[in-house]
Write an enzyme that holds these catalytic residues in place. Structure first.
Site, PDB file in Angstrom:
ATOM      1  N   ASP A 123      -1.088  -6.046  -0.028  1.00  0.00           N
ATOM      2  CA  ASP A 123      -1.385  -5.408   1.256  1.00  0.00           C
ATOM      3  C   ASP A 123      -2.884  -5.219   1.428  1.00  0.00           C
ATOM      4  O   ASP A 123      -3.576  -4.775   0.499  1.00  0.00           O
ATOM      5  CB  ASP A 123      -0.720  -4.019   1.311  1.00  0.00           C
ATOM      6  CG  ASP A 123       0.543  -4.021   2.151  1.00  0.00           C
ATOM      7  OD1 ASP A 123       0.664  -4.868   3.065  1.00  0.00           O
ATOM      8  OD2 ASP A 123       1.408  -3.163   1.895  1.00  0.00           O
ATOM      9  N   LYS A 153      -1.038  -9.295   3.148  1.00  0.00           N
ATOM     10  CA  LYS A 153      -0.230  -8.821   4.279  1.00  0.00           C
ATOM     11  C   LYS A 153      -1.061  -7.840   5.087  1.00  0.00           C
ATOM     12  O   LYS A 153      -1.823  -7.056   4.513  1.00  0.00           O
ATOM     13  CB  LYS A 153       1.052  -8.143   3.787  1.00  0.00           C
ATOM     14  CG  LYS A 153       1.876  -7.543   4.920  1.00  0.00           C
ATOM     15  CD  LYS A 153       3.299  -7.191   4.501  1.00  0.00           C
ATOM     16  CE  LYS A 153       3.445  -5.867   3.809  1.00  0.00           C
ATOM     17  NZ  LYS A 153       2.956  -4.693   4.552  1.00  0.00           N
ATOM     18  N   GLU A 187       9.775  -3.967  10.106  1.00  0.00           N
ATOM     19  CA  GLU A 187      10.148  -2.660   9.535  1.00  0.00           C
ATOM     20  C   GLU A 187      10.703  -1.748  10.634  1.00  0.00           C
ATOM     21  O   GLU A 187      10.067  -1.567  11.688  1.00  0.00           O
ATOM     22  CB  GLU A 187       8.912  -2.012   8.875  1.00  0.00           C
ATOM     23  CG  GLU A 187       9.218  -0.644   8.274  1.00  0.00           C
ATOM     24  CD  GLU A 187       8.156  -0.122   7.322  1.00  0.00           C
ATOM     25  OE1 GLU A 187       7.188  -0.851   7.018  1.00  0.00           O
ATOM     26  OE2 GLU A 187       8.302   1.038   6.883  1.00  0.00           O
ATOM     27  N   ASP A 230       0.843  -1.200   0.000  1.00  0.00           N
ATOM     28  CA  ASP A 230       0.000   0.000   0.000  1.00  0.00           C
ATOM     29  C   ASP A 230       0.882   1.256   0.000  1.00  0.00           C
ATOM     30  O   ASP A 230       0.378   2.383  -0.034  1.00  0.00           O
ATOM     31  CB  ASP A 230      -1.022  -0.001   1.145  1.00  0.00           C
ATOM     32  CG  ASP A 230      -0.379  -0.109   2.519  1.00  0.00           C
ATOM     33  OD1 ASP A 230       0.859  -0.240   2.599  1.00  0.00           O
ATOM     34  OD2 ASP A 230      -1.132  -0.067   3.513  1.00  0.00           O
TER      35      ASP A 230
HETATM   36  O1  KIV Z   1       3.660  -1.135   1.537  1.00  0.00           O
HETATM   37  C1  KIV Z   1       4.851  -1.476   1.543  1.00  0.00           C
HETATM   38  O2  KIV Z   1       5.648  -1.170   0.647  1.00  0.00           O
HETATM   39  C2  KIV Z   1       5.326  -2.271   2.668  1.00  0.00           C
HETATM   40  C3  KIV Z   1       6.796  -2.520   2.772  1.00  0.00           C
HETATM   41  C4  KIV Z   1       7.464  -1.334   3.353  1.00  0.00           C
HETATM   42  C5  KIV Z   1       7.084  -3.743   3.545  1.00  0.00           C
HETATM   43  O3  KIV Z   1       4.551  -2.656   3.493  1.00  0.00           O
END
Ligand code: KIV
EC number: 2.1.2.11
Length: 278
Positions: free
Chosen positions: A83, A112, A181, A44
């Site tokens: 995401d 995720k 992270e 996201d």
């Molecule tokens: O949205 C994204 O790019 C992420 C990464 C930073 C792991 O969640």
């Protein structure tokens, strides 16, 4: 053959580092896929890296479905993780609906979501429904307004202990992998040692089982932005700007397009088409 979550978990078992990159469109996804990337994350981070927002919070489920489908069309081999956007997994029903759309309409093989122990009922429900879930701990960008500032998480003993407990709880709930992270390297190592599932770090040091980078950072596409945890493996911003300037100049001086980029028609057909016109 497309990679599966088992392939990714076997990489940890073999001690093989896991590389993950974000992708948001089919062209870039195809390039990363042909380079051999095992996991593509439709992050996201779409919000602040592609759509021009200042954070991930405005990204909607429709946005994520659209971009996940583009990535799935472009990449034949990578495992595609999408995401779950902000507040689309606040309840079990919402989470099931969001995951269904990301997998059925978007073509993701896994989703995720951000958060620790509070998220374990959601993770458990999704896994029961056949949805592979990647967790995300440490600095979680969807909580930007709670954090107030982008900063490393888990530096104190209490915060570190909480992150370890969150990681163990997500594994126990059925998560197949975990993003860490902005976490101190030693804490990421301690978590990685204690988990059977792979950890994938971003700003979490070298001891995770894998690494993830935001592709716009890694490609050097935004020359006004370079987070400390990112390495530019290319410097594309000046190359793209120079290409655009060369194109503008070629159009201005009428050197583009030339015959090579044009097509011609039969002169008699043109005369006939123009007959009687002023
Ligand atoms: O949205 C994204 O790019 C992420 C990464 C930073 C792991 O969640």
């Amino acid at each position: 053959m497309r990679k599966t979550i088992t392939d990714i978990q076997q990489m940890k078992a073999r001690g093989e580092p896991i590389a993950m990159l974000t992708a948001y469109d089919s062209v870039t996804a195809a390039l990363f896929d042909s380079a051999g990337i095992p996991i593509l994350l439709v992050g996201d981070s779409l919000g602040d890296n592609v759509l021009g927002f200042g954070s991930t919070i405005p990204v909607t489920l429709d946005d994520m479905v659209r971009h996940t489908a583009a990535v799935a069309r472009g990449a034949q081999s990578a495992l595609i993780v999408a995401d779950m956007p902000f507040l689309t997994y606040a309840t079990l029903d919402m989470a099931v609906t969001a995951a269904r759309r990301l997998m059925q309409e978007g073509g993701a093989q896994a989703v995720k979501l951000e958060g620790g122990q509070a998220m374990t009922p959601i993770v458990r429900r999704l896994v029961e429904c056949g949805v592979p879930v990647m967790g995300h701990l440490g600095y979680t960008p969807q909580s930007a307004h709670v954090f107030g500032k982008v900063r490393v998480q888990g530096r104190s003993a209490a915060a570190a202990r909480r992150l370890i407990e969150d990681a163990l709880a997500l594994e126990e709930a059925g998560a197949f992998a975990l993003v860490l992270e902005l976490v101190p390297a030693q804490l990421a190592a301690a978590i990685t040692e204690r988990l059977r599932i792979p950890t994938i770090g971003i700003g979490a040091g070298p001891y995770c089982d894998g690494q993830v980078q935001v592709s716009t950072d890694m490609l050097g596409l935004r020359d006004d932005f370079k987070p400390r945890h990112a390495r530019r493996f290319a410097e594309l911003a000046p190359i793209i700007r120079a290409a655009a300037a060369a194109y503008i100049a070629a159009v201005s001086e009428r050197s583009f397009p030339s015959d090579e980029h044009s097509s011609r028609m039969d002169e008699a057909a043109l005369r006939e088409a123009l007959e009687g016109l002023s």
